[in-house]
Design a protein around this motif. Structure first.
Motif, PDB file in Angstrom:
ATOM      1  N   VAL A 142     -45.686   0.407  -5.805  1.00 43.92           N
ATOM      2  CA  VAL A 142     -46.000  -0.592  -5.001  1.00 43.92           C
ATOM      3  C   VAL A 142     -45.483  -0.241  -3.389  1.00 43.92           C
ATOM      4  CG1 VAL A 142     -45.634  -2.452  -6.493  1.00 43.92           C
ATOM      5  CG2 VAL A 142     -43.426  -1.450  -5.784  1.00 43.92           C
ATOM      6  N   THR A 143     -45.696   1.058  -3.302  1.00 45.12           N
ATOM      7  CA  THR A 143     -45.237   1.740  -2.210  1.00 45.12           C
ATOM      8  C   THR A 143     -45.753   0.799  -0.977  1.00 45.12           C
ATOM      9  OG1 THR A 143     -45.275   3.832  -3.201  1.00 45.12           O
ATOM     10  CG2 THR A 143     -44.969   3.882  -0.769  1.00 45.12           C
ATOM     11  N   GLN A 144     -47.079   0.493  -0.867  1.00 47.51           N
ATOM     12  CA  GLN A 144     -47.479  -0.202  -0.003  1.00 47.51           C
ATOM     13  C   GLN A 144     -46.684  -1.349   0.602  1.00 47.51           C
ATOM     14  OE1 GLN A 144     -52.022  -0.080   0.504  1.00 47.51           O
ATOM     15  NE2 GLN A 144     -51.745  -2.294  -0.063  1.00 47.51           N
ATOM     16  N   ASN A 145     -46.278  -2.277  -0.518  1.00 47.90           N
ATOM     17  CA  ASN A 145     -45.587  -3.334  -0.352  1.00 47.90           C
ATOM     18  C   ASN A 145     -44.128  -3.236   0.103  1.00 47.90           C
ATOM     19  OD1 ASN A 145     -48.015  -4.733  -1.029  1.00 47.90           O
ATOM     20  ND2 ASN A 145     -47.343  -5.501  -3.063  1.00 47.90           N
ATOM     21  N   ALA A 146     -43.483  -1.853  -0.400  1.00 44.58           N
ATOM     22  CA  ALA A 146     -42.076  -1.668  -0.165  1.00 44.58           C
ATOM     23  C   ALA A 146     -41.857  -1.442   1.283  1.00 44.58           C
ATOM     24  CB  ALA A 146     -41.683  -0.721  -1.213  1.00 44.58           C
ATOM     25  N   ARG A 147     -43.013  -0.954   1.969  1.00 42.96           N
ATOM     26  CA  ARG A 147     -42.993  -0.429   3.381  1.00 42.96           C
ATOM     27  C   ARG A 147     -42.825  -1.691   4.354  1.00 42.96           C
ATOM     28  NH1 ARG A 147     -44.370   4.713   4.609  1.00 42.96           N
ATOM     29  NH2 ARG A 147     -44.955   6.087   2.915  1.00 42.96           N
ATOM     30  N   VAL A 148     -43.486  -2.916   3.861  1.00 44.86           N
ATOM     31  CA  VAL A 148     -43.432  -4.045   4.487  1.00 44.86           C
ATOM     32  C   VAL A 148     -42.072  -4.854   4.671  1.00 44.86           C
ATOM     33  CG1 VAL A 148     -45.855  -4.088   4.827  1.00 44.86           C
ATOM     34  CG2 VAL A 148     -44.678  -5.538   3.166  1.00 44.86           C
ATOM     35  N   ILE A 149     -41.404  -4.464   3.653  1.00 43.12           N
ATOM     36  CA  ILE A 149     -39.903  -5.160   3.379  1.00 43.12           C
ATOM     37  C   ILE A 149     -38.959  -4.714   4.662  1.00 43.12           C
ATOM     38  CG2 ILE A 149     -38.168  -5.322   2.101  1.00 43.12           C
ATOM     39  CD1 ILE A 149     -39.908  -5.029  -0.390  1.00 43.12           C
ATOM     40  N   LYS A 150     -38.609  -5.493   5.407  1.00 48.35           N
ATOM     41  CA  LYS A 150     -37.738  -5.109   6.587  1.00 48.35           C
ATOM     42  C   LYS A 150     -36.346  -4.380   6.303  1.00 48.35           C
ATOM     43  CE  LYS A 150     -40.000  -8.240   9.875  1.00 48.35           C
ATOM     44  NZ  LYS A 150     -41.018  -8.884   9.049  1.00 48.35           N
ATOM     45  N   SER A 151     -36.089  -4.964   5.107  1.00 43.85           N
ATOM     46  CA  SER A 151     -34.823  -4.307   4.923  1.00 43.85           C
ATOM     47  C   SER A 151     -34.819  -2.985   4.014  1.00 43.85           C
ATOM     48  CB  SER A 151     -33.764  -5.187   3.953  1.00 43.85           C
ATOM     49  OG  SER A 151     -34.594  -5.595   2.863  1.00 43.85           O
ATOM     50  N   ILE A 152     -35.757  -2.361   3.936  1.00 46.69           N
ATOM     51  CA  ILE A 152     -36.110  -1.069   3.372  1.00 46.69           C
ATOM     52  C   ILE A 152     -36.266   0.145   4.331  1.00 46.69           C
ATOM     53  CG2 ILE A 152     -37.815   0.512   1.909  1.00 46.69           C
ATOM     54  CD1 ILE A 152     -37.941  -2.094  -0.030  1.00 46.69           C
ATOM     55  N   PRO A 153     -35.719   0.862   4.818  1.00 44.56           N
ATOM     56  CA  PRO A 153     -35.893   2.013   5.895  1.00 44.56           C
ATOM     57  C   PRO A 153     -37.145   2.816   5.389  1.00 44.56           C
ATOM     58  CG  PRO A 153     -33.515   1.731   5.137  1.00 44.56           C
ATOM     59  CD  PRO A 153     -34.203   1.267   4.214  1.00 44.56           C
ATOM     60  N   LEU A 154     -37.854   2.936   6.662  1.00 49.25           N
ATOM     61  CA  LEU A 154     -38.721   4.157   6.253  1.00 49.25           C
ATOM     62  C   LEU A 154     -38.302   5.337   6.619  1.00 49.25           C
ATOM     63  CD1 LEU A 154     -41.806   2.293   8.269  1.00 49.25           C
ATOM     64  CD2 LEU A 154     -41.479   2.146   5.660  1.00 49.25           C
ATOM     65  N   LYS A 155     -37.335   5.399   7.163  1.00 48.78           N
ATOM     66  CA  LYS A 155     -36.603   6.920   7.452  1.00 48.78           C
ATOM     67  C   LYS A 155     -35.152   6.736   7.143  1.00 48.78           C
ATOM     68  CE  LYS A 155     -36.723   8.282  11.804  1.00 48.78           C
ATOM     69  NZ  LYS A 155     -37.416   8.935  13.154  1.00 48.78           N
ATOM     70  N   ILE A 156     -34.662   7.733   6.730  1.00 46.95           N
ATOM     71  CA  ILE A 156     -33.020   7.781   6.627  1.00 46.95           C
ATOM     72  C   ILE A 156     -32.603   9.111   6.955  1.00 46.95           C
ATOM     73  CG2 ILE A 156     -33.073   5.818   4.573  1.00 46.95           C
ATOM     74  CD1 ILE A 156     -32.735   8.339   2.725  1.00 46.95           C
ATOM     75  N   SER A 157     -31.345   9.176   7.276  1.00 52.86           N
ATOM     76  CA  SER A 157     -30.873  10.508   7.582  1.00 52.86           C
ATOM     77  C   SER A 157     -30.245  11.174   6.451  1.00 52.86           C
ATOM     78  CB  SER A 157     -29.545  10.054   8.601  1.00 52.86           C
ATOM     79  OG  SER A 157     -28.783   9.066   8.017  1.00 52.86           O
ATOM     80  N   TYR A 158     -31.055  11.529   5.782  1.00 54.72           N
ATOM     81  CA  TYR A 158     -30.762  12.511   4.521  1.00 54.72           C
ATOM     82  C   TYR A 158     -32.032  13.181   4.325  1.00 54.72           C
ATOM     83  CZ  TYR A 158     -29.086  13.969  -0.182  1.00 54.72           C
ATOM     84  OH  TYR A 158     -28.836  15.001  -1.261  1.00 54.72           O
ATOM     85  N   ALA A 159     -32.029  14.507   4.266  1.00 50.06           N
ATOM     86  CA  ALA A 159     -33.159  15.313   4.172  1.00 50.06           C
ATOM     87  C   ALA A 159     -33.663  15.703   2.690  1.00 50.06           C
ATOM     88  CB  ALA A 159     -33.017  16.497   5.074  1.00 50.06           C
ATOM     89  N   ASN A 160     -32.559  15.750   1.704  1.00 49.42           N
ATOM     90  CA  ASN A 160     -32.876  15.949   0.507  1.00 49.42           C
ATOM     91  C   ASN A 160     -33.595  14.982  -0.215  1.00 49.42           C
ATOM     92  OD1 ASN A 160     -31.704  18.629   0.940  1.00 49.42           O
ATOM     93  ND2 ASN A 160     -29.663  17.959  -0.111  1.00 49.42           N
ATOM     94  N   ARG A 161     -34.054  15.229  -1.516  1.00 52.90           N
ATOM     95  CA  ARG A 161     -34.815  14.314  -2.389  1.00 52.90           C
ATOM     96  C   ARG A 161     -33.873  13.424  -2.919  1.00 52.90           C
ATOM     97  NH1 ARG A 161     -38.687  15.725  -7.522  1.00 52.90           N
ATOM     98  NH2 ARG A 161     -40.453  15.761  -6.162  1.00 52.90           N
ATOM     99  N   ILE A 162     -34.139  12.211  -2.986  1.00 53.13           N
ATOM    100  CA  ILE A 162     -33.372  11.162  -3.472  1.00 53.13           C
ATOM    101  C   ILE A 162     -34.028  10.048  -3.927  1.00 53.13           C
ATOM    102  CG2 ILE A 162     -32.577  10.222  -1.170  1.00 53.13           C
ATOM    103  CD1 ILE A 162     -29.821   9.636  -2.348  1.00 53.13           C
ATOM    104  N   GLU A 163     -33.593   9.242  -5.200  1.00 58.57           N
ATOM    105  CA  GLU A 163     -34.142   8.090  -5.694  1.00 58.57           C
ATOM    106  C   GLU A 163     -33.122   7.178  -5.445  1.00 58.57           C
ATOM    107  OE1 GLU A 163     -36.942   8.496  -9.451  1.00 58.57           O
ATOM    108  OE2 GLU A 163     -35.009   9.203  -9.791  1.00 58.57           O
ATOM    109  N   ILE A 164     -33.367   6.017  -4.518  1.00 54.73           N
ATOM    110  CA  ILE A 164     -32.373   4.961  -4.309  1.00 54.73           C
ATOM    111  C   ILE A 164     -32.764   3.840  -5.010  1.00 54.73           C
ATOM    112  CG2 ILE A 164     -31.346   3.520  -2.451  1.00 54.73           C
ATOM    113  CD1 ILE A 164     -31.674   6.000  -0.683  1.00 54.73           C
ATOM    114  N   ARG A 165     -32.009   3.035  -5.948  1.00 56.68           N
ATOM    115  CA  ARG A 165     -32.386   1.958  -6.529  1.00 56.68           C
ATOM    116  C   ARG A 165     -31.824   0.918  -6.388  1.00 56.68           C
ATOM    117  NH1 ARG A 165     -32.629   5.778 -12.025  1.00 56.68           N
ATOM    118  NH2 ARG A 165     -34.750   6.657 -11.695  1.00 56.68           N
ATOM    119  N   GLY A 166     -32.379  -0.229  -6.714  1.00 55.29           N
ATOM    120  CA  GLY A 166     -31.761  -1.396  -6.289  1.00 55.29           C
ATOM    121  C   GLY A 166     -32.805  -2.676  -6.709  1.00 55.29           C
ATOM    122  N   GLU A 167     -32.153  -3.737  -6.193  1.00 55.35           N
ATOM    123  CA  GLU A 167     -32.791  -5.002  -6.549  1.00 55.35           C
ATOM    124  C   GLU A 167     -33.359  -5.845  -5.351  1.00 55.35           C
ATOM    125  OE1 GLU A 167     -32.958  -7.018 -10.594  1.00 55.35           O
ATOM    126  OE2 GLU A 167     -32.208  -5.228  -9.762  1.00 55.35           O
TER     127      GLU A 167
END
Length: 662
Positions: A142-167
């Motif tokens: 659901v990447t397309q939809n996650a991109r339009v959620i304002k509280s989900i940053p499109l860019k973060i200040s961490y370069a390595n691969r990471i899965e961030i999980r939440g509700e």
């Protein structure tokens, strides 16, 4: 008036707008007025319209949505997502801490928000994929939809691969605002914040997702290269990347501190902006988490300490009648609408008319109603002292509310026997197509209802005569969707016999009974006698009567369906072994899933039970076996571990040898 004249000014505007949006949506501490934001935002849109090749991947204009998907594709999590074990009181908390001696560790406690789990994958600081939890291994992209959620940053200040999980959640205030808007436009309202969040996340049109005011609250990570030693350090790091967080986050050193935190959070339940259904308790030390490991379903190092079900008082206005696929008429209480834990509750289950008598409830009564998590709301108390003479008794129905035919009253169950009753037909088709039966992908409740209403199907048999020409004439049916549906229907032919039997929807004959019938009688199952069925292990008079009556009444239709579907009876060869004819209970954590051990034991002639009694012959016990192991020792039942089980499983013997062993 703000103007953006070049690319450098445009990139600065993107950075500024994202900073303002974070302050507003994530930090709840605005640093710019709405007018200021709108003026700069519209200048950005104007620049993008004139310079489409320069639009930044991180532009806030991507948060509007508008892209429409035909269907979500499947995607796999790098690290599995797990469910959590639930506990409900201090005794269960104590028992959970004792298992694995968790008192050696410290604990993190935080709110358990009621929403839809989402896994965000970032690479080189950029959001590249968002996947729903799904079955824990595979979810929907659901990447397309996650991109339009304002509280989900499109860019973060961490370069390595990471899965961030939440509700993914909706605040109580936003939920009310969305429903108020729907009411003003004459549209159906959303059921509750949790379902609203899950449904909004899975919208095919991302502009709908963008309009729903969703909020992403992180609670953990999957794949990562962080060097922290504690979960609390990971969460603090994730929060620093620009994600929303709740202020309630505590480190507890023992059971007493956990209980104190639980009491404190429970008092905040009504004041929190987001619906909570409990508190998460987890071991803080990551080395401890690795040591404790997982069961087949849950991590052993974390648990959901659920809040008590909330009770509200309202009035029972009426009793509606629902007709199921087998004709059973179920009473449903119609309530004066009440909000319980963020959900609008308009109805409650009444189970059957014996339950109505037990409750002593009447129409017009004031009643206590509870709802806990996903549990269907139910009446817990009837306030007879508040009766004012307007109440009326609830009568047992004599005629079907759908077709008007006379009902058969069997005491607990009241049934419509008319096979052509619309309610029975629709529900029977929906059940036949469901996952545990024929598993026909694409034939869910809405599609089946549409096909029925348009006259394309009147019974299960008609499914197999649907064609491209008739389906393309319906709203929403395009070439690809029609092709997929017809292919799924065709693939249901040649299914396993037990699926076919289960799909027929005979009263009292579910999945387990269907498997027993298929394995015992094979293709001759339709010609069995009452005595044949009654003699099966676990079958009684009620089940035998139900099946025989069903076969007699519907024989012609079943034979017609068999002729098309041609279900296959897969005969399982039963090996004579130490376990043949023996009752086995499986408990604790083993090297394979319980279903795998169950299949192995059944292939050796064993009967699998879920509870220990004097009739139990073996208890196969793994780690943390718990109360079933205690019961077995108390009753003197033979307990075997996996090593002993493997040795016994290798012994193939005849019946006389088996009897001599015991």
């Amino acid at each position: 008036m703000v103007k953006i004249s070049n690319k450098q000014a445009y990139e600065k505007a993107v950075e500024t707008l994202n900073e303002w949006a974070k302050a507003y949506y994530t930090d709840d501490a605005p640093i710019a007025s709405d007018a200021e934001y709108d003026e700069l935002y519209h200048a950005l849109l104007e620049y993008e319209s004139k310079n489409p090749s320069e639009i930044s991947l991180f532009s806030p204009s991507h948060k509007i949505g508008g892209a429409v998907s035909e269907k979500f594709s499947k995607a796999t999590h790098i690290k599995q997502m797990w469910s959590m074990e639930d506990i409900f009181d201090s005794y269960e908390l104590k028992a959970w801490i004792a298992r694995g001696d968790k008192s050696r560790f410290s604990f993190v406690v935080e709110p358990k928000f009621d929403g839809a789990s989402l896994n965000l994958l970032y690479e080189n600081g950029v959001l590249v994929r968002a996947i729903t939890r799904g079955d824990g291994v595979t979810g929907e992209d659901v990447t397309q939809n996650a991109r339009v959620i304002k509280s989900i940053p499109l860019k973060i200040s961490y370069a390595n691969r990471i899965e961030i999980r939440g509700e993914v959640v909706i605040t109580k205030a936003d939920f009310e605002a969305i429903n108020a808007d729907k009411i003003s436009r004459g549209e159906p309202t959303l059921a509750n914040p949790r379902n609203a969040a899950a449904g909004s996340l899975r919208q095919l049109d991302s502009s709908v997702t963008a309009s729903r005011r969703l909020l992403f609250v992180p609670w953990g990570v999957g794949e990562h290269e962080l060097g922290f030693e504690k979960h609390s350090q990971i969460i603090q790091f994730v929060k620093s990347l620009g994600f929303y967080y709740d202020e309630f986050f505590k480190i507890c050193l023992n059971e007493s501190e956990i209980l104190s935190a639980y009491s404190e959070l429970l008092k905040q339940r009504d004041d929190k902006p987001i619906s909570m259904d409990g508190m998460v308790v987890r071991v803080d030390e990551l080395s401890g988490c690795d040591e404790l490991g997982y069961t087949v379903k849950f991590p052993k190092f974390m648990v959901a300490y659920k809040f008590p079900a909330q009770e509200q008082t309202t009035r029972l206005i009426d009793v509606a009648l629902q007709v199921g696929r087998s004709g059973v008429v179920t009473p449903v209480g119609v309530l004066d609408e009440v909000v319980i834990d963020g959900a609008r509750v308009k109805s409650v289950t009444l189970h059957n008319f014996d339950e109505i008598s037990r409750l002593g409830v009447q129409k017009g009564d004031y009643v206590g109603v509870i709802r806990s998590g996903d549990v269907i709301p139910k009446i817990t108390s009837v306030y007879e002292a508040r009766r004012d003479g307007t109440q009326t008794k609830i009568s047992r129905p004599t005629h079907c509310p759908e077709c008007g035919s006379h009902l058969l009253d069997e005491g607990v169950y009241i049934k419509c026997q008319n096979l052509n009753c619309k309610a029975r037909v629709l529900n029977s088709i929906i059940y036949y197509c469901s996952k545990k039966c024929l598993n026909i992908d694409g034939l869910g409740e809405a599609i089946v209802t549409s096909l029925y209403e348009n006259g394309l199907i009147k019974r299960v048999y008609d499914i197999y005569f649907l064609d491209e020409a008739s389906l393309l004439g319906l709203d929403g049916f395009k070439d690809k969707k029609v092709a997929n549906l017809l292919n799924a229907i065709n693939n249901s032919k040649g299914c396993e016999l037990w699926r076919f039997i289960n799909g027929l929807g005979c009263e009292h004959i579910g999945e387990v009974a269907a498997k027993k019938i298929a394995s015992s009688f094979g293709q001759n199952w339709i010609d069995v006698s009452y005595d044949d069925v009654a003699s099966l292990d676990g079958f009684g008079t009620e089940m035998a009567n139900s099946l025989i009556d069903f076969l007699q009444v519907n024989r012609v239709e079943i034979l017609d369906l068999i002729d098309i579907v041609k279900p296959v009876a897969k005969k399982t060869e039963i090996k004579q072994s130490v376990f043949s004819g023996k009752t086995v209970v499986i408990t604790g954590t083993l090297s394979k899933s319980r279903d795998e051990f169950k299949a192995e034991l059944e292939s050796m002639g064993a009967k699998i039970s879920s509870s220990v009694s004097k009739k139990t012959d073996f208890v196969l016990a793994g780690n943390e076996a718990g109360s079933k192991l205690e019961k077995a020792n108390e009753l003197g039942v033979r307990v075997i571990d996996e090593s002993e089980y493997n040795k016994l499983a290798e012994i193939l013997i005849d019946k006389k040898e088996q009897e001599s062993l015991f």
